[in-house]
Motif scaffolding. Structure first.
Motif, PDB file in Angstrom:
ATOM      1  N   ASN A 145      15.443  58.945  31.596  1.00 56.26           N
ATOM      2  CA  ASN A 145      15.326  60.045  32.549  1.00 56.26           C
ATOM      3  C   ASN A 145      13.952  60.715  32.503  1.00 56.26           C
ATOM      4  O   ASN A 145      13.719  61.696  33.190  1.00 56.26           O
ATOM      5  CB  ASN A 145      16.412  61.087  32.272  1.00 56.26           C
ATOM      6  N   HIS A 146      13.058  60.190  31.673  1.00 53.17           N
ATOM      7  CA  HIS A 146      11.710  60.738  31.554  1.00 53.17           C
ATOM      8  C   HIS A 146      10.716  59.577  31.521  1.00 53.17           C
ATOM      9  O   HIS A 146      11.061  58.460  31.134  1.00 53.17           O
ATOM     10  CB  HIS A 146      11.563  61.564  30.268  1.00 53.17           C
ATOM     11  N   PRO A 147       9.464  59.826  31.900  1.00 59.14           N
ATOM     12  CA  PRO A 147       8.457  58.779  31.728  1.00 59.14           C
ATOM     13  C   PRO A 147       8.377  58.365  30.261  1.00 59.14           C
ATOM     14  O   PRO A 147       8.517  59.206  29.362  1.00 59.14           O
ATOM     15  CB  PRO A 147       7.161  59.465  32.181  1.00 59.14           C
ATOM     16  N   ALA A 148       8.174  57.094  30.026  1.00 60.19           N
ATOM     17  CA  ALA A 148       8.132  56.610  28.640  1.00 60.19           C
ATOM     18  C   ALA A 148       7.257  55.376  28.554  1.00 60.19           C
ATOM     19  O   ALA A 148       7.104  54.633  29.522  1.00 60.19           O
ATOM     20  CB  ALA A 148       9.538  56.301  28.135  1.00 60.19           C
ATOM     21  N   ILE A 149       6.707  55.161  27.374  1.00 55.24           N
ATOM     22  CA  ILE A 149       6.003  53.919  27.085  1.00 55.24           C
ATOM     23  C   ILE A 149       6.666  53.284  25.865  1.00 55.24           C
ATOM     24  O   ILE A 149       7.050  53.976  24.915  1.00 55.24           O
ATOM     25  CB  ILE A 149       4.497  54.134  26.847  1.00 55.24           C
ATOM     26  N   LEU A 150       6.818  51.976  25.923  1.00 52.92           N
ATOM     27  CA  LEU A 150       7.384  51.221  24.815  1.00 52.92           C
ATOM     28  C   LEU A 150       6.307  50.243  24.356  1.00 52.92           C
ATOM     29  O   LEU A 150       5.836  49.414  25.147  1.00 52.92           O
ATOM     30  CB  LEU A 150       8.651  50.473  25.238  1.00 52.92           C
ATOM     31  N   ILE A 151       5.914  50.369  23.114  1.00 56.52           N
ATOM     32  CA  ILE A 151       4.763  49.639  22.605  1.00 56.52           C
ATOM     33  C   ILE A 151       5.193  48.724  21.472  1.00 56.52           C
ATOM     34  O   ILE A 151       5.623  49.186  20.403  1.00 56.52           O
ATOM     35  CB  ILE A 151       3.674  50.611  22.119  1.00 56.52           C
ATOM     36  N   ALA A 188       7.006  45.667  15.265  1.00 58.64           N
ATOM     37  CA  ALA A 188       7.699  46.956  15.348  1.00 58.64           C
ATOM     38  C   ALA A 188       7.638  47.454  16.783  1.00 58.64           C
ATOM     39  O   ALA A 188       6.815  46.992  17.587  1.00 58.64           O
ATOM     40  CB  ALA A 188       7.071  47.968  14.399  1.00 58.64           C
ATOM     41  N   LEU A 189       8.525  48.387  17.096  1.00 61.55           N
ATOM     42  CA  LEU A 189       8.596  48.938  18.441  1.00 61.55           C
ATOM     43  C   LEU A 189       8.431  50.446  18.392  1.00 61.55           C
ATOM     44  O   LEU A 189       9.172  51.143  17.696  1.00 61.55           O
ATOM     45  CB  LEU A 189       9.928  48.583  19.110  1.00 61.55           C
ATOM     46  N   MET A 190       7.458  50.948  19.121  1.00 61.98           N
ATOM     47  CA  MET A 190       7.211  52.375  19.259  1.00 61.98           C
ATOM     48  C   MET A 190       7.740  52.825  20.617  1.00 61.98           C
ATOM     49  O   MET A 190       7.377  52.250  21.643  1.00 61.98           O
ATOM     50  CB  MET A 190       5.694  52.600  19.195  1.00 61.98           C
ATOM     51  N   VAL A 191       8.609  53.825  20.650  1.00 59.44           N
ATOM     52  CA  VAL A 191       9.170  54.354  21.889  1.00 59.44           C
ATOM     53  C   VAL A 191       8.724  55.806  22.023  1.00 59.44           C
ATOM     54  O   VAL A 191       9.040  56.637  21.172  1.00 59.44           O
ATOM     55  CB  VAL A 191      10.709  54.264  21.893  1.00 59.44           C
ATOM     56  N   ILE A 192       7.993  56.089  23.086  1.00 63.15           N
ATOM     57  CA  ILE A 192       7.429  57.431  23.261  1.00 63.15           C
ATOM     58  C   ILE A 192       7.806  57.964  24.641  1.00 63.15           C
ATOM     59  O   ILE A 192       7.401  57.403  25.669  1.00 63.15           O
ATOM     60  CB  ILE A 192       5.897  57.420  23.127  1.00 63.15           C
ATOM     61  N   GLU A 193       8.600  59.044  24.678  1.00 65.04           N
ATOM     62  CA  GLU A 193       8.908  59.723  25.931  1.00 65.04           C
ATOM     63  C   GLU A 193       7.834  60.789  26.174  1.00 65.04           C
ATOM     64  O   GLU A 193       7.480  61.544  25.272  1.00 65.04           O
ATOM     65  CB  GLU A 193      10.295  60.342  25.893  1.00 65.04           C
ATOM     66  N   LEU A 194       7.343  60.840  27.407  1.00 67.28           N
ATOM     67  CA  LEU A 194       6.215  61.698  27.755  1.00 67.28           C
ATOM     68  C   LEU A 194       6.609  62.750  28.780  1.00 67.28           C
ATOM     69  O   LEU A 194       7.639  62.624  29.446  1.00 67.28           O
ATOM     70  CB  LEU A 194       5.076  60.839  28.325  1.00 67.28           C
ATOM     71  N   ASP A 195       5.764  63.749  28.917  1.00 69.53           N
ATOM     72  CA  ASP A 195       5.993  64.783  29.925  1.00 69.53           C
ATOM     73  C   ASP A 195       5.472  64.382  31.298  1.00 69.53           C
ATOM     74  O   ASP A 195       5.724  65.076  32.280  1.00 69.53           O
ATOM     75  CB  ASP A 195       5.323  66.096  29.502  1.00 69.53           C
ATOM     76  N   GLN A 196       4.740  63.275  31.365  1.00 68.25           N
ATOM     77  CA  GLN A 196       4.172  62.846  32.642  1.00 68.25           C
ATOM     78  C   GLN A 196       3.900  61.347  32.604  1.00 68.25           C
ATOM     79  O   GLN A 196       3.825  60.748  31.527  1.00 68.25           O
ATOM     80  CB  GLN A 196       2.855  63.594  32.906  1.00 68.25           C
ATOM     81  N   ASN A 197       3.801  60.755  33.777  1.00 71.22           N
ATOM     82  CA  ASN A 197       3.427  59.351  33.860  1.00 71.22           C
ATOM     83  C   ASN A 197       1.965  59.193  33.430  1.00 71.22           C
ATOM     84  O   ASN A 197       1.147  60.084  33.645  1.00 71.22           O
ATOM     85  CB  ASN A 197       3.588  58.827  35.284  1.00 71.22           C
ATOM     86  N   ILE A 198       1.646  58.048  32.836  1.00 74.32           N
ATOM     87  CA  ILE A 198       0.267  57.800  32.445  1.00 74.32           C
ATOM     88  C   ILE A 198      -0.411  56.908  33.486  1.00 74.32           C
ATOM     89  O   ILE A 198       0.228  56.081  34.133  1.00 74.32           O
ATOM     90  CB  ILE A 198       0.163  57.152  31.050  1.00 74.32           C
ATOM     91  N   GLU A 199      -1.714  57.093  33.636  1.00 67.77           N
ATOM     92  CA  GLU A 199      -2.488  56.286  34.572  1.00 67.77           C
ATOM     93  C   GLU A 199      -2.737  54.899  33.991  1.00 67.77           C
ATOM     94  O   GLU A 199      -2.680  54.693  32.774  1.00 67.77           O
ATOM     95  CB  GLU A 199      -3.816  56.979  34.875  1.00 67.77           C
ATOM     96  N   ARG A 200      -3.041  53.947  34.865  1.00 64.43           N
ATOM     97  CA  ARG A 200      -3.269  52.579  34.425  1.00 64.43           C
ATOM     98  C   ARG A 200      -4.436  52.492  33.434  1.00 64.43           C
ATOM     99  O   ARG A 200      -4.397  51.699  32.492  1.00 64.43           O
ATOM    100  CB  ARG A 200      -3.543  51.686  35.644  1.00 64.43           C
ATOM    101  N   SER A 201      -5.461  53.312  33.618  1.00 65.58           N
ATOM    102  CA  SER A 201      -6.610  53.274  32.715  1.00 65.58           C
ATOM    103  C   SER A 201      -6.206  53.649  31.286  1.00 65.58           C
ATOM    104  O   SER A 201      -6.689  53.056  30.312  1.00 65.58           O
ATOM    105  CB  SER A 201      -7.712  54.213  33.211  1.00 65.58           C
TER     106      SER A 201
END
Length: 220
Positions: A145-151, A188-201
């Motif tokens: 339900n929030h922007p997230a990156i999975l690394i 390993a897997l890093m899961v980070i929920e963010l307050d905003q979408n990140i730009e492609r750069s």
């Protein structure tokens, strides 16, 4: 569970009939699509618990496929998603498994193309809210339900710090973060929920950081 507003209790704007079985299912399918990063050529969808018993009557199968097609919960084409996917040449396989699960509204999605694939487990917890609880064998708790990156990264000293430093440099606030690994020194897997979408750069900068193997994201 705490709700922020009356709209969280009523549920999202959606094509019915059920927030749990339709809107939630669509969001799980869309999370799978976002994490895969492209339209798949095949998808296998396995239902458990209540989903397994009622998915056809409640349109859960249609909703999952709609999410895989990147439709949001209010898209009128949800009703025709299976036909649309078939016309696109996407091979679909639905099945049910009678095994014990932690939540009655559970689905496993396997999807991919000729060269790559992903597998995730999602649950619909009510009011259109969902959680992704497994990705490619890693346990996680991702709300969807929030922007997230999975690394995906090598389990090495400094990998986590390199990611958080890049986010801090660009003033990207972390709402929640967890790290899981299968064994010491392995992937390993890093899961980070963010307050905003990140730009492609910024995404590209993260991908180039030391020990980083692959990045997927869920957009708001």
């Amino acid at each position: 569970m705490k709700y922020k507003s009356v709209f969280d209790i009523i549920g999202p704007v959606m094509v019915g009939p059920s927030s749990s079985h339709t809107a939630g299912a669509a969001r799980i399918g869309r999370a799978a699509r976002n994490l895969f990063g492209k339209e798949p050529t095949w998808a296998e969808i396995i239902f458990y618990g209540s989903f397994a018993k009622t998915y056809q009557g409640h349109g859960t199968d249609v909703a999952i496929v709609a999410g895989i097609l990147d439709f949001d919960t209010a898209n009128e084409n949800i009703r025709h998603s299976i036909e649309i996917a078939t016309e696109k040449g996407i091979k679909l396989l639905f099945s049910e498994e009678d095994v014990a699960v932690d939540h009655p509204n559970t689905v496993r999605i396997k999807m991919g193309n000729e060269t790559e694939s992903i597998e995730l487990v999602g649950i619909s917890i009510g009011g259109g809210k969902v959680e992704i609880t497994e990705l490619n064998g890693f346990d996680l708790h991702l709300s969807g339900n929030h922007p997230a990156i999975l690394i995906m990264h090598n389990d090495r000293f400094g990998a986590i710090a390199s990611v958080t430093q890049i986010l801090a440099k660009h003033e990207i606030n972390i709402g929640r973060m967890e790290v899981s690994r299968k064994d010491i020194g392995k992937e390993a897997l890093m899961v980070i929920e963010l307050d905003q979408n990140i730009e492609r750069s910024i995404e590209n900068e993260l991908a180039a950081a030391k020990h980083i193997l692959h990045i997927s994201k869920i957009v708001d």
